[in-house]
Structures are given as C-alpha cells and as structure tokens.
Write an enzyme that holds these catalytic residues in place. Structure first.
Site, short mmCIF file in Angstrom:
data_model
loop_
_atom_site.label_atom_id
_atom_site.label_comp_id
_atom_site.label_asym_id
_atom_site.label_seq_id
_atom_site.Cartn_x
_atom_site.Cartn_y
_atom_site.Cartn_z
N ASP A 160 0.83 -1.20 0.00
CA ASP A 160 0.00 0.00 0.00
C ASP A 160 0.86 1.25 0.00
OD1 ASP A 160 -2.07 -1.70 0.08
OD2 ASP A 160 -2.81 -1.13 2.07
N ALA A 161 1.97 1.19 0.76
CA ALA A 161 2.83 2.36 0.87
C ALA A 161 3.46 2.70 -0.48
CB ALA A 161 3.91 2.12 1.91
N TYR A 170 2.22 1.95 -3.34
CA TYR A 170 1.13 2.45 -4.18
C TYR A 170 0.87 3.93 -3.87
CZ TYR A 170 -3.56 2.90 -6.16
OH TYR A 170 -4.66 3.32 -6.86
N ASP A 171 0.78 4.22 -2.59
CA ASP A 171 0.51 5.60 -2.17
C ASP A 171 1.59 6.56 -2.69
OD1 ASP A 171 -1.71 4.72 -0.91
OD2 ASP A 171 -0.82 4.70 1.10
N LEU A 194 -35.47 -9.41 -19.05
CA LEU A 194 -35.40 -10.84 -19.35
C LEU A 194 -36.68 -11.54 -18.95
CD1 LEU A 194 -31.84 -11.82 -18.08
CD2 LEU A 194 -32.61 -11.76 -20.45
N GLU A 208 -24.69 -17.62 -16.63
CA GLU A 208 -23.99 -16.67 -15.77
C GLU A 208 -24.84 -16.38 -14.54
OE1 GLU A 208 -23.53 -13.12 -18.11
OE2 GLU A 208 -22.96 -14.29 -19.85
N LYS A 236 -26.90 -14.38 -12.09
CA LYS A 236 -27.61 -13.12 -12.31
C LYS A 236 -27.41 -12.25 -11.07
CE LYS A 236 -32.09 -11.34 -13.84
NZ LYS A 236 -32.41 -10.41 -12.76
N ASP A 289 -27.66 -9.44 -8.46
CA ASP A 289 -28.78 -8.61 -8.01
C ASP A 289 -28.28 -7.21 -7.70
OD1 ASP A 289 -31.29 -7.90 -7.38
OD2 ASP A 289 -31.39 -9.00 -5.48
N ARG A 302 -29.90 2.18 -16.23
CA ARG A 302 -30.82 1.59 -17.19
C ARG A 302 -32.04 2.49 -17.38
NH1 ARG A 302 -35.33 -1.58 -17.11
NH2 ARG A 302 -35.48 -3.16 -18.74
N TYR A 360 -21.02 -7.86 -18.37
CA TYR A 360 -21.54 -9.12 -18.90
C TYR A 360 -22.03 -9.05 -20.34
CZ TYR A 360 -25.93 -7.03 -17.21
OH TYR A 360 -26.96 -6.18 -16.97
N LYS A 406 -27.99 -17.84 -21.76
CA LYS A 406 -27.96 -17.12 -23.03
C LYS A 406 -27.53 -18.07 -24.16
CE LYS A 406 -26.34 -13.05 -20.53
NZ LYS A 406 -25.28 -12.06 -20.29
N LYS A 452 -34.87 -18.09 -12.26
CA LYS A 452 -34.94 -17.38 -10.98
C LYS A 452 -34.78 -18.33 -9.81
CE LYS A 452 -36.59 -13.23 -11.17
NZ LYS A 452 -35.99 -12.01 -10.77
N CYS A 494 -39.08 -11.14 33.59
CA CYS A 494 -38.96 -12.30 32.72
C CYS A 494 -40.36 -12.73 32.29
CB CYS A 494 -38.27 -13.44 33.47
SG CYS A 494 -38.35 -15.00 32.56
N CYS A 524 -41.01 -16.43 34.08
CA CYS A 524 -41.13 -16.67 35.52
C CYS A 524 -41.42 -15.39 36.31
CB CYS A 524 -39.87 -17.35 36.04
SG CYS A 524 -38.43 -16.28 36.03
N CYS A 557 -32.69 -13.01 32.50
CA CYS A 557 -33.45 -13.40 33.68
C CYS A 557 -32.47 -14.10 34.63
CB CYS A 557 -34.57 -14.36 33.27
SG CYS A 557 -35.24 -15.30 34.65
N CYS A 570 -35.76 -20.78 36.33
CA CYS A 570 -36.80 -20.32 35.41
C CYS A 570 -37.15 -21.45 34.44
CB CYS A 570 -36.29 -19.10 34.65
SG CYS A 570 -37.34 -18.60 33.28
S1 IVH Z 1 -27.92 -10.09 -19.69
C1 IVH Z 1 -31.38 -8.48 -22.56
N1 IVH Z 1 -26.46 -10.98 -17.77
O1 IVH Z 1 -30.75 -8.80 -15.08
C2 IVH Z 1 -30.94 -8.33 -21.18
N2 IVH Z 1 -28.25 -9.52 -17.21
O2 IVH Z 1 -33.73 -8.89 -16.03
C3 IVH Z 1 -29.59 -8.90 -21.09
N3 IVH Z 1 -28.41 -9.02 -14.82
O3 IVH Z 1 -31.35 -5.69 -16.45
C4 IVH Z 1 -29.17 -8.95 -19.73
N4 IVH Z 1 -26.69 -10.23 -14.19
O4 IVH Z 1 -29.59 -5.85 -14.67
C5 IVH Z 1 -27.51 -10.22 -18.07
N5 IVH Z 1 -25.04 -11.85 -16.16
C6 IVH Z 1 -26.09 -11.08 -16.50
C7 IVH Z 1 -26.81 -10.36 -15.52
C8 IVH Z 1 -27.90 -9.60 -15.93
C9 IVH Z 1 -27.65 -9.41 -13.79
C10 IVH Z 1 -29.58 -8.15 -14.71
C11 IVH Z 1 -29.53 -6.93 -15.55
C12 IVH Z 1 -30.76 -6.91 -16.40
C13 IVH Z 1 -31.63 -7.87 -15.67
C14 IVH Z 1 -32.53 -8.59 -16.63
#
Ligand code: IVH
Length: 683
Positions: free
Chosen positions: A41-42, A44-45, A91, A121, A123, A125, A144, A233, A299, A323, A418, A421, A436, A441
C-alpha cells in the site's frame, strides 16, 4: 507556473505522467479485479502522490481517465438524461427445470436445430449500467432507467475502482458500449451497516437498495465511500470498428482482456441438461458468494443465432433468467415477543403473518436484539421485509415505512420482568444483553433440556422443544437429572395429552441409551459457556474422566490445546459451582457415563456429512443412517455444499442431480462399502 517552465520539462512531465498512470492502472487492476496486488500500500501511495503532485504542477495535462480523477468533480444539481442507442432490455423468467426446458424447446424450434451452445452466468442482483468508451477511454456511464432513457452517472461510476477508465485490449472498436451490473458486496454492506450502528443511524435494508442509493448520489465522494463493484456481462453497440467477439463466450473473454471484471462462475455448456444442473446448483451455492444473485442468466452463445432469434417485445428470445426462490418477502408483523434462552438471555423475536420465503413458510423470525429493533425502527403492526437465506434462521430486515403512514405504532421496549417466571430482569452491559437471573426459570430449564438432548449432545430423540416444555411445565423436570427418573413415572406421563404409549417408550429407550454416551457428549450437553463440540472433545481426550476434569486447576485446563483463559475460566467456574457439582453427582448415581476412555477420536466418519438417496440392498434407510452416526459421521437431509458424499441406491433422482451440480461425489452401495472399509470400518 506551467508557462514559465521549459518545454523540456513539460515533455518530460508528459512522459512521466503517462508512465505513472499506466503503472497505477495496472496496480488497480491487480488489486481490485484480480485480487492479486503486487506492491505494498505504501508503494502504491507513493506513486499516487507523485502523480498528484505532477498533475498539480501541470494542470492542463490532467486527463479525465487519470487514476486521480476517480473522485473528482463537483456535486451536481441533478443527473442529465441519456438516451440509450440500443434499448436496455429485460429478461423473461423461468422458475424450474421444466420451464427452462420449455424455453429451450422454443429456441430449438425457432432455430430449427436441437444443438446449440449456451452460456450460463450468475444473475447479479444489482443495477444495470451502460458504459461508453471512445478510443479506449471511459466517457459516459448511465443507469438503465426505463430501458430507453437513463441517467448520466459518469462521475459516480468513475469512483468504482474495478471499473477500467481505459481499456487494455488493442482491438477495441473506436466507440463501443459495454453493459454490466453494479453491486455492493455483502461484506461491504455489513461494514456500512456496522458503521451506521456505531453512529446510531438507521440501518440499510439490503445491498441492492444501498447500491442503488449510492449510485444516485449527487456527490461522487459519497459514492466513493460506499465501495461499489461491477461485473461486465455484455457488449452493447459498437461503431467504427468490428465488434471484438462473435459469441457471448468470446465477449466475456474479450471483456476480461480489456480489464473489466467478469464473473468467474460463468460457464459455457453444450446441452440443456448441463445448463439445468448449473442453475439448480446455485440454489444451494448462492450463499457462498460475497454478493447477492437472484438467478442464473442462460444465453444462447452465438451472436449469429441471437440475431436470428431476435426480441419479442422488451425481452430477447435468446436469453432467459432462471430465478432462484426469492429470499425476501413482505408480511405483517403481528407482534414482537420475547423468548428466554438457555442462559437466561431475553431475545425479542417477530411473530409474523405466515409468508412463503425461499420456498418455506415463515411465521417467526429473529430480531436479534433491542438495539437492532431500535435502529431499524421496527414496530409491531408494521409491514416488514423478511429474509431467509439458505439454512439461516429467518430474519426481519426492516419495516416498509411507506406502509406505516398514518398509523400510530408503539416502539418496542424490553419487558422489566422475565416473561416466563416473572423475575425482575437484569442488564449485562458487557454483552448488551438483558437476562433473567433465575436459574430455575422454566424457560431456561426447558431450553437446557432441549440442548441436553440435542444431536451433538446426548442425542435423545423425541425430546425436542415441545416435549421439553411439556415436561418442564408439567412439573416432571426440575433439573436435568430428573430426565433419568422419567421412566419411573410412566403412568403419570401417559396421562398427558398428546403423549402416547409408543412415543413414550421410544423416548425412554433413548434416555436409557444416552447414559452410555461418552464424556465429550456429556460436556456438550451440560451447556457450559464456550464449550462446543471441539472443546468438549479436547477436554475429554485430555482428562479422560469427569473426576479428573473436576480436579483440574485453571492451569491444568489451559494446558489443553486450544483452551485459553476465557474457556478455562468458564469450565472451572461451572465445575466449581456447588449446584452444578451436585447435578454431576446425581447424574453419575443415576448411571450416566462419566468417562471418554476407549472412544476413538471422533470415529472413522468424523467430519463427514453423508446424504443418502434411493434404496440400498444391504441396509434399510434407518439402518444406514444410524450406521453413519455410529461411525461418527453426520447424516445430511439434503445435498448441500457441506455434503461430503452422496450414497445413491436405486431410484434416487433429485439429490443425485443436486450432487452432480455441486460436484459432490456420488457413491453407489458398493463404493460406499469400500469407502467405509478404507476408513477402517470393521463389519
Ligand atoms: S444479460 C437483454 N447478464 O438482469 C438483457 N443480465 O432482467 C440482457 N443481470 O437488467 C441482460 N446479471 O440488470 C444479463 N449476467 C447477467 C446479468 C444480468 C444481472 C440483470 C440486468 C438486467 C436484468 C434482466
């Protein structure tokens, strides 16, 4: 004064700036993307400082993609609107293997072929973003939004250290768009909430919302403090140059080469069966990741085929989201009740309107402690978000405040007595706990009995939470020793509602068998603070008998490997307490075994968790399960990432698929017998 400098200096400065920037970018990439830093780190700094100083001396040579510019720029008044050149689609969903097969069949029909590769892949969140690069430089990033128009959050995205400000692939088109997902790691989320708890601030609900809020900060410095991360992605549009890939799999590889973080768990598969197994595997494995996923995106790999399939409405036909069961749900909090644990600690818990979360109906959930309730401002009557992840106990994440509107709900307060009791409670400021103080008890006793009988302790089947409470409340158990007097009260016990003859005799048999459990199990059963399975085994091996252990001094105890002063103190304190001493004497008189002599260290299957499926020839299901236990192993009810192996007889299906997906060994009966023999099993 730049103008006053000799041109030679300026030229040298330009060269040095370029060199420093390239180096620092490389270090950032190794640190934030590969997680393999090469310098301290040092060091890098020091490089960063040199870069900053040089840029201060030559302000006109500062570039927007310089590593110093990640947190630059003034807070803005509002975000500009960005029109996406290509809409950001959503999707379609599938929820199980059958629905995935239906999707696959439709694709096969449209393509008029059975066989086509797929990329699977996780997905993520988080939040979808679109990043524009011109001549390899990051120039614009947008949310988006509604899919057609998003917000310009370039300054905020720059603060994400794993996001490349400059591409490293030589074959990048002049202009291109890359799509990905911004997320907050679970660990970062926890760090932020710990900080907020320390500051007495209201806690964040979940990583996704926190990430969303962080990205939409008008001040990039705030975004920077949240330590967001990103996965790329997808390739979006490109111009003035051919797109650098002909398939999704190639695109991911190219993104990696260009310095983007890509998800390491993505996989290319040739068949639907492999894709299904991959998806199913993530149901269990999702918790092993440090970020939240809500599914798997499947995909069609080849772009030519993707084009052929096209989109329907706002969803591409060439991809779908498998899902995973939602881990959160909203439901009404009926009441906040308080339970009393084995050690007397009062713990508030939520009584909920039953709701299905993660595939299971939940009607109670933990609220942790009084402080968490206060910080999250959870009140009885609220609609609350409930979360259930894997095998973890369901928890209340927080209230949906917008749904409280207009209603007056009372804040929670710990009771002064409590709830079981009636003894006045005390506060333990060291542990921020309310407890308690009454050792007798009924709640403490029932919990103590339940623990005494639990699997890792004396393993008395049929003596769970309900039965323990029934016996304590009925006055049949005033101490743990009374357990062994139960068989003498058979007639009385049979009079209890819901206690049948068969059940009772089975219980008596297990109570009797528990007397033969070795000392290590008894030590677990007593519920001495800080003494879990491992410590108990270490103590039992070291001292051999309860007598020897009771004679041990603090120093003797500390001589045991892994026993430190805190554990030694707890063990000594327990054994020295006259009340507990009397209990031990009584147990001994009642015939409970008090030694560990001749017990092999854990047994041949120690440390293994074995699941069984299908029918075996040699053993019934019960027999094979008790054999595994006898040999020191655990029986897994389902196949999880903790499973050592799956024993598969004839006719098993679901568990075997799960094991394959998780890469867990599957043994047929013959192989299982070999497995046992190899561990010294003597038939
Ligand atoms: S491909 C045509 N790949 O999921 C849409 N989406 O419901 C192509 N997401 O809005 C999306 N991981 O925010 C793709 N590996 C992944 C993803 C991914 C998360 C999300 C993305 C998208 C939503 C689709």
């Amino acid at each position: 004064m730049t103008t006053a400098r000799a041109p030679r200096d300026r030229k040298q400065a330009r060269e040095r700036l370029a060199e420093l920037r390239t180096r620092i970018r490389g270090h950032d990439y190794r640190y934030y993307v590969l997680d393999q830093p090469e310098i301290s780190d040092a060091q890098y700094d020091a490089q960063m400082r040199e870069l900053r100083d040089l840029e201060a001396a030559f302000p006109d040579l500062v570039t927007t993609d310089s590593p110093t510019q990640r947190v630059a720029g003034q807070p803005s008044e509002r975000f500009e609107v960005v029109q996406h050149r290509q809409p950001m689609l959503s999707l379609g969903n599938v929820f199980d293997g059958d629905e995935l097969r239906a999707w696959h069949q439709r694709v096969a029909r449209l393509l008029e072929r059975e066989q086509f590769a797929l990329v699977c892949e996780p997905k993520i969140d988080g939040l979808a973003i679109a990043l524009v690069y011109e001549q390899g430089h990051f120039v614009q990033g947008a949310t988006r939004g509604d899919g057609l128009r998003g917000e310009d959050i370039t300054a905020n995205l720059r603060t994400i250290r794993s996001l490349p400000l400059q591409l490293t692939a030589g074959d990048a088109p002049e202009r291109l768009e890359v799509r990905g997902e911004v997320y907050l790691a679970k660990q970062e989320f926890a760090r932020l909430n710990e900080q907020r708890a320390r500051d007495g601030e209201q806690l964040y609900m979940n990583p996704r919302n926190t990430a969303a809020g962080s990205l939409r900060q008008l001040d990039p410095a705030v975004t920077a403090s949240r330590r967001l991360d990103v996965f790329a992605y997808q390739l979006g549009w490109s111009a003035d140059g051919p797109p650098p890939a002909a398939s999704q799999w190639e695109a991911l590889a190219w993104l990696g080469r260009a310095s983007f973080p890509t998800n390491p768990h993505a996989r290319r598969v040739e068949t639907l069966a492999e894709a299904t197994a991959f998806c199913a595997g993530w149901v269990e494995r999702r918790d092993s990741l440090d970020y939240e996923i809500d599914g798997v995106v499947v995909k069609v790999d080849e772009f030519a085929l993707q084009r052929q399939l096209g989109t329907a409405g706002r969803e591409p036909r060439w991809a779908t989201a498998y899902k995973l069961p939602a881990e959160q749900a909203v439901t009404r909090l009926r009441a906040i009740d308080v339970s009393v644990g084995r050690t007397g600690v009062l713990t508030p818990f939520a009584v909920l309107e039953p709701v299905v979360v993660g595939g299971v109906t939940v009607s109670v959930a933990t609220l942790h402690n009084e402080e968490q309730i206060r910080l999250k401002d959870i009140r009885a009557g609220d609609d609350v978000i409930v979360q259930r992840a894997g095998e973890v106990i369901p928890q209340v994440i927080g209230p949906v405040l917008s749904r409280r509107a207009g209603r007056r709900l009372r804040r929670f307060r710990m009771p002064a007595q409590c709830p079981v009791c009636g003894t006045a409670v005390r506060n333990d400021p060291d542990e921020a706990a309310t407890y308690c103080p009454n050792r007798r008890c009924a709640a403490q006793l029932a919990r103590g009995v339940e623990h005494f009988a639990s699997r890792a302790a004396l393993d008395i089947e049929g003596l769970g939470e309900k039965m323990a409470l029934l016996l304590v409340e009925g006055g049949y158990l005033a101490s743990l020793a009374d357990l062994y007097r139960l068989p003498g009260r058979r007639a009385e016990l049979l009079a209890i509602r819901g206690v049948g003859e068969k059940k009772l005799d089975a219980l008596f048999a297990h109570v009797e068998a528990s007397k033969r459990q070795p000392l290590r199990r008894l030590l677990v059963a007593l519920g001495i603070r800080h003494v879990g399975e491992e410590t108990a085994a270490a103590l039992a091996v070291h001292f051999g008998t309860m007598d020897a252990l009771r004679r041990a001094t603090l120093e003797d105890l500390q001589a045991v490997a892994d026993v430190g002063p805190v554990v030694a103190e707890a063990v000594h304190g327990y054994l020295d307490d006259p009340e507990y001493g009397a209990l031990l004497d009584e147990l001994e008189q009642l015939g409970v075994r008090m030694d560990d002599v001749g017990v092999a260290r854990g047994g041949p299957l120690a440390g293994e968790t074995i699941a069984v499926t299908g029918a075996l020839e040699r053993w019934s299901r019960n027999e094979v399960e008790s054999l595994i236990k006898q040999l020191g192993g655990r029986v897994g009810a389902s196949v999880t990432k903790h499973t050592t192996c799956l024993v598969a007889g004839t006719g098993g299906g679901q568990k075997a698929a799960q094991a394959r997906a998780l890469g867990i060994a599957i043994l047929d009966e013959k192989a299982f017998i070999e497995h046992l023999r190899a561990r010294g099993w003597d038939e």
